[in-house]
Motif scaffolding. Structure first.
Motif, mmCIF file in Angstrom:
data_model
loop_
_atom_site.group_PDB
_atom_site.id
_atom_site.type_symbol
_atom_site.label_atom_id
_atom_site.label_comp_id
_atom_site.label_asym_id
_atom_site.label_seq_id
_atom_site.Cartn_x
_atom_site.Cartn_y
_atom_site.Cartn_z
ATOM 1 N N ASN A 139 -5.770 5.482 -3.110
ATOM 2 C CA ASN A 139 -4.564 5.724 -2.308
ATOM 3 C C ASN A 139 -3.909 4.419 -1.876
ATOM 4 O OD1 ASN A 139 -4.709 8.498 -2.458
ATOM 5 N ND2 ASN A 139 -5.941 8.691 -0.600
ATOM 6 N N ASN A 140 -4.725 3.361 -1.770
ATOM 7 C CA ASN A 140 -4.156 2.061 -1.407
ATOM 8 C C ASN A 140 -3.127 1.603 -2.437
ATOM 9 O OD1 ASN A 140 -5.753 1.612 0.976
ATOM 10 N ND2 ASN A 140 -7.499 1.187 -0.351
ATOM 11 N N VAL A 141 -3.426 1.846 -3.701
ATOM 12 C CA VAL A 141 -2.496 1.466 -4.771
ATOM 13 C C VAL A 141 -1.260 2.358 -4.730
ATOM 14 C CG1 VAL A 141 -2.204 1.240 -7.272
ATOM 15 C CG2 VAL A 141 -4.392 0.639 -6.207
ATOM 16 N N LYS B 92 -9.807 -2.055 5.467
ATOM 17 C CA LYS B 92 -9.142 -2.093 6.775
ATOM 18 C C LYS B 92 -7.815 -2.852 6.729
ATOM 19 C CE LYS B 92 -11.838 -6.105 8.366
ATOM 20 N NZ LYS B 92 -12.759 -6.603 9.415
ATOM 21 N N GLU B 93 -7.723 -3.830 5.816
ATOM 22 C CA GLU B 93 -6.476 -4.592 5.721
ATOM 23 C C GLU B 93 -5.312 -3.737 5.233
ATOM 24 O OE1 GLU B 93 -9.878 -7.426 5.347
ATOM 25 O OE2 GLU B 93 -9.304 -5.530 4.401
ATOM 26 N N LYS C 144 2.556 -7.333 4.456
ATOM 27 C CA LYS C 144 2.115 -8.412 5.338
ATOM 28 C C LYS C 144 0.655 -8.751 5.081
ATOM 29 C CE LYS C 144 1.814 -9.722 10.219
ATOM 30 N NZ LYS C 144 2.043 -9.282 11.622
ATOM 31 N N SER C 145 -0.154 -7.709 4.853
ATOM 32 C CA SER C 145 -1.588 -7.930 4.625
ATOM 33 C C SER C 145 -1.833 -8.724 3.352
ATOM 34 C CB SER C 145 -2.323 -6.587 4.548
ATOM 35 O OG SER C 145 -2.234 -5.892 5.771
ATOM 36 N N LEU D 125 -9.804 -4.775 -4.755
ATOM 37 C CA LEU D 125 -10.257 -3.390 -4.627
ATOM 38 C C LEU D 125 -11.097 -3.026 -5.847
ATOM 39 C CD1 LEU D 125 -6.932 -1.710 -3.420
ATOM 40 C CD2 LEU D 125 -8.856 -2.478 -2.020
ATOM 41 N N SER D 126 -12.178 -2.301 -5.614
ATOM 42 C CA SER D 126 -13.059 -1.864 -6.705
ATOM 43 C C SER D 126 -13.073 -0.339 -6.744
ATOM 44 C CB SER D 126 -14.484 -2.392 -6.489
ATOM 45 O OG SER D 126 -14.502 -3.804 -6.500
#
Length: 330
Positions: A292-294, A265-266, A275-276, A284-285
């Protein structure tokens, strides 16, 4: 470590040959267990679902015409046998490719009486054709290894010979990149040169069918310039990772349900990524959370004028890597 001299070996707390033998023994035990699970658990479970993995001897006779046509039209154009001669330059085996090793005798009676056995290799063109062939039918679902289709029609590949025996082999080459000096010269050029040599690296593991007779194995070892330490006994088939392409026969109920990646969620808000991560550490695992976060993080970094540099260690990226595209963009 095997090439260390005695003085250097005395400084380490183990004997390299003993360690290598222990590793090989464990690998052999694991391969035996793998073979048992495959033959005693997986194959019977498939048969309960009317899926039958058949070979060149157990296939249903009504499929012979289909298999012969498939071989002549699809397989034969990609098969090129190479005769082995240990007195000449060693035949080059492609990294992790599967070959059928053959022992032959010429058909001519006059030559056969005075000729010794000849040996040949036929590469399995799995990259071009896939490893499995689903046989046509509506009741039972039959599937064959491409290897066994080729075994059936070896006389068509080598018409001048009698096929005395046939065994599957596979050679793995050392894929390591060795750079003696990382600090002088062009490191990128050195890495590129190292990568180009990966497919032609020295042999590190020669997997062969454990049913292969000792004289046959000895001939291959000498012809291919292998060492005793390279030899690993295996089964009739190799490259089981290709079962990822095993036909599903539209039996989706037998497949695992796909696991959807968990959200972080962050990082859900792409615009607030920086900012997060400035507010708290985020672990992350993968593959349990979305990669996709990366990708989003790198894309944002590539677009941000305040980012001065991006430092990342990459290992085995995809052919069309979004990570690499972001780095190139940056």
């Amino acid at each position: 470590m095997l090439e260390l001299k005695k003085k250097a070996r005395d400084k380490i707390k183990f004997e390299p040959y003993s360690l290598l033998n222990e590793i090989k023994n464990r690998v052999n035990i694991q391969q035996e267990e793998f073979g048992r699970i495959f033959s005693e658990e997986i194959i019977p479970s498939l048969e309960q679902e009317n899926i039958y993995l058949v070979d060149d001897e157990s296939f249903p006779a009504e499929h012979k015409n289909f298999l012969e046509n498939y071989f002549l039209e699809q397989v034969l154009p990609f098969t090129r046998p190479s005769l082995l001669d240990k007195n000449k330059i060693a035949t080059f085996l492609h990294n992790k490719a599967i070959y059928l090793a053959l022992r032959l005798k010429v058909k001519s009676e006059t030559q056969a009486k005075r000729a010794r056995y000849k040996y040949a290799l036929v590469e399995i063109p799995a990259e071009r054709l896939g490893r499995f062939i689903a046989l046509p039918g509506n009741t039972n679902n039959y599937v064959m290894f491409l290897d066994d289709v080729i075994r059936m029609f070896l006389p068509k590949i080598l018409p001048g010979y009698n096929i005395e025996s046939c065994y599957s082999i596979k050679l793995t080459r050392d894929a390591g990149i060795y750079i003696d000096d990382e600090f002088s010269g062009n490191l990128l050029a050195k890495i590129k040169k190292g990568i180009s040599k990966r497919k032609t690296g020295v042999p590190s593991r020669f997997l062969y069918d454990k049913k292969m007779p000792a004289p046959f194995l000895k001939f291959l070892k000498e012809s291919l310039e292998l060492s005793k330490d390279d030899l690993i006994a295996g089964g009739r088939y190799h490259n089981y990772n290709e079962f990822f392409s095993f036909p599903d026969f539209n039996k989706k109920e037998l497949e695992y349900e796909p696991l959807l990646p968990l959200h972080c969620k962050e990082l859900d808000d792409k615009e607030a990524t920086f900012k997060s991560i400035s507010n708290c550490n985020i672990l992350l695992s993968f593959p349990y959370q979305s990669y996709n976060n990366v990708i989003n993080f790198l894309e944002k970094a590539a677009d941000d004028k305040n980012v001065k540099s991006i430092k990342i260690t990459l290992y085995r990226v995809a052919g069309e890597s979004q990570v690499v595209r972001s780095l190139i963009k940056a």
